[in-house]
Design a protein around this motif. Structure first.
Motif, mmCIF file in Angstrom:
data_model
loop_
_atom_site.group_PDB
_atom_site.id
_atom_site.type_symbol
_atom_site.label_atom_id
_atom_site.label_comp_id
_atom_site.label_asym_id
_atom_site.label_seq_id
_atom_site.Cartn_x
_atom_site.Cartn_y
_atom_site.Cartn_z
ATOM 1 N N UNK A 66 6.027 -14.710 -7.457
ATOM 2 C CA UNK A 66 4.904 -15.013 -6.573
ATOM 3 C C UNK A 66 3.686 -14.218 -7.011
ATOM 4 N N UNK A 67 2.535 -14.865 -6.997
ATOM 5 C CA UNK A 67 1.262 -14.206 -7.279
ATOM 6 C C UNK A 67 0.549 -13.926 -5.968
ATOM 7 N N UNK A 68 0.045 -12.706 -5.828
ATOM 8 C CA UNK A 68 -0.768 -12.335 -4.669
ATOM 9 C C UNK A 68 -2.152 -11.961 -5.175
ATOM 10 N N UNK A 69 -3.169 -12.732 -4.778
ATOM 11 C CA UNK A 69 -4.514 -12.467 -5.286
ATOM 12 C C UNK A 69 -5.587 -13.001 -4.383
ATOM 13 N N UNK A 70 -6.817 -12.677 -4.719
ATOM 14 C CA UNK A 70 -7.944 -13.050 -3.857
ATOM 15 C C UNK A 70 -8.861 -14.091 -4.475
ATOM 16 N N UNK A 84 -10.541 -10.554 0.173
ATOM 17 C CA UNK A 84 -11.136 -10.386 -1.146
ATOM 18 C C UNK A 84 -12.441 -11.114 -1.344
ATOM 19 N N UNK A 85 -12.639 -11.664 -2.553
ATOM 20 C CA UNK A 85 -13.959 -12.137 -2.973
ATOM 21 C C UNK A 85 -14.157 -13.645 -2.956
ATOM 22 N N UNK A 86 -13.099 -14.436 -2.796
ATOM 23 C CA UNK A 86 -13.237 -15.884 -2.747
ATOM 24 C C UNK A 86 -12.832 -16.409 -1.374
ATOM 25 N N UNK A 132 -10.297 -6.731 -5.581
ATOM 26 C CA UNK A 132 -10.407 -7.656 -4.461
ATOM 27 C C UNK A 132 -9.095 -7.877 -3.739
ATOM 28 N N UNK A 133 -8.005 -7.353 -4.295
ATOM 29 C CA UNK A 133 -6.682 -7.501 -3.682
ATOM 30 C C UNK A 133 -6.112 -6.136 -3.295
ATOM 31 N N UNK A 134 -6.097 -5.217 -4.250
ATOM 32 C CA UNK A 134 -5.604 -3.863 -3.983
ATOM 33 C C UNK A 134 -6.740 -2.867 -3.790
ATOM 34 N N UNK A 146 -14.025 2.590 -6.462
ATOM 35 C CA UNK A 146 -12.977 1.571 -6.356
ATOM 36 C C UNK A 146 -11.972 1.992 -5.283
ATOM 37 N N UNK A 147 -12.384 2.068 -4.022
ATOM 38 C CA UNK A 147 -11.465 2.527 -2.981
ATOM 39 C C UNK A 147 -10.336 1.537 -2.726
ATOM 40 N N UNK A 148 -9.161 2.073 -2.444
ATOM 41 C CA UNK A 148 -8.030 1.234 -2.072
ATOM 42 C C UNK A 148 -8.292 0.656 -0.685
ATOM 43 N N UNK A 149 -7.980 -0.620 -0.497
ATOM 44 C CA UNK A 149 -8.119 -1.215 0.828
ATOM 45 C C UNK A 149 -7.212 -0.478 1.818
ATOM 46 N N UNK A 150 -7.660 -0.336 3.055
ATOM 47 C CA UNK A 150 -6.858 0.373 4.056
ATOM 48 C C UNK A 150 -5.441 -0.188 4.164
ATOM 49 N N UNK A 151 -4.471 0.694 4.087
ATOM 50 C CA UNK A 151 -3.077 0.296 4.252
ATOM 51 C C UNK A 151 -2.380 -0.146 2.988
#
Length: 225
Positions: A165-169, A190-192, A10-12, A87-92
């Motif tokens: 720092x945390x980066x997440x969805x 992402x999902x939330x 949901x993030x990468x 599990x495709x990588x998000x564009x970019x």
């Protein structure tokens, strides 16, 4: 020097279709009633498997058996499609990570609800092994939102929470970071939903990678005492 820790699902990478299908197969394998809706299925992304199925069944279980059936379903899906397809990588994201990994003012890490084996397969498929200074999985520490994974990452990199720092969805990512005393940035793809991320402690939310780059630049320019 700062430590930037990323969630994975949901993030990468966008693994939602595989997650939902594996949950569906797990419920079917045990002859249980209808599986959760897509919205509910994605609401537990970020938790370790047993905790996720505890939430999905509202504590009625059988969570351990569902977790095992989910793993078996995931193995079936592995045989049916390439990891790049399920599990495709998000564009970019690929180039974004490589640019970040080349910077001399930060180190990168991962904290995920995936198993160590699952992360290894993903990293091998995408060639990501050399980009991360620390990798924390569901096999290494209690599930998010407990701060244990984050604290392990800090210890492995000799960093402090105020410089991380945390980066997440998901709300679990945000709560984990805040419990550890660290900065938290939510991602909007992402999902939330945004409002839940903010309520869970996200300092800001990036709706795209350009915005995330700006927000991380601002974080890395902060002087801590």
């Amino acid at each position: 020097m700062k430590l930037i820790i990323f969630d994975i699902d949901g993030t990468l990478v966008d693994s939602q279709n595989c997650i939902v299908e594996a949950q569906r197969r797990a419920f079917a394998a045990l002859g249980l009633p209808a599986p959760p809706t897509r919205e509910k299925a994605l609401s537990v992304v970020g938790l370790s498997l047993v905790e996720a199925f505890d939430a999905l069944t509202e504590g009625r279980g059988p969570s351990k058996e569902l977790a095992d059936a989910y793993k078996a379903a995931w193995m079936q899906l592995r045989g049916e499609s390439r990891i790049e397809d399920r599990c495709p990588v998000y564009p970019g994201v690929e180039e974004f990570l490589r640019q970040m990994s080349r910077r001399d003012d930060c180190r990168l890490g991962v904290a995920t609800g995936k198993s160590r084996a699952g992360v290894d397969r993903l990293f091998d498929a995408y060639g990501w092994r050399d980009m991360f200074a620390t990798v924390q999985t569901a096999d290494d520490a209690p599930s998010k939102p407990a701060p244990d994974m984050f604290n392990r990452a800090l210890a492995e990199t000799s960093m402090t929470a105020r410089d991380a720092c945390m980066v997440g969805d998901t709300v679990f990512d945000m709560r984990m970071a805040r419990s550890a005393g660290a900065h938290a940035i939510g991602v909007g793809w992402g999902y939330h939903p945004h409002e839940k991320l903010t309520k869970a402690g996200a300092v800001t939310i990036a709706d795209n990678l350009d915005a995330l780059r700006v927000q991380l630049d601002e974080f890395m320019q902060c002087v801590t005492t």
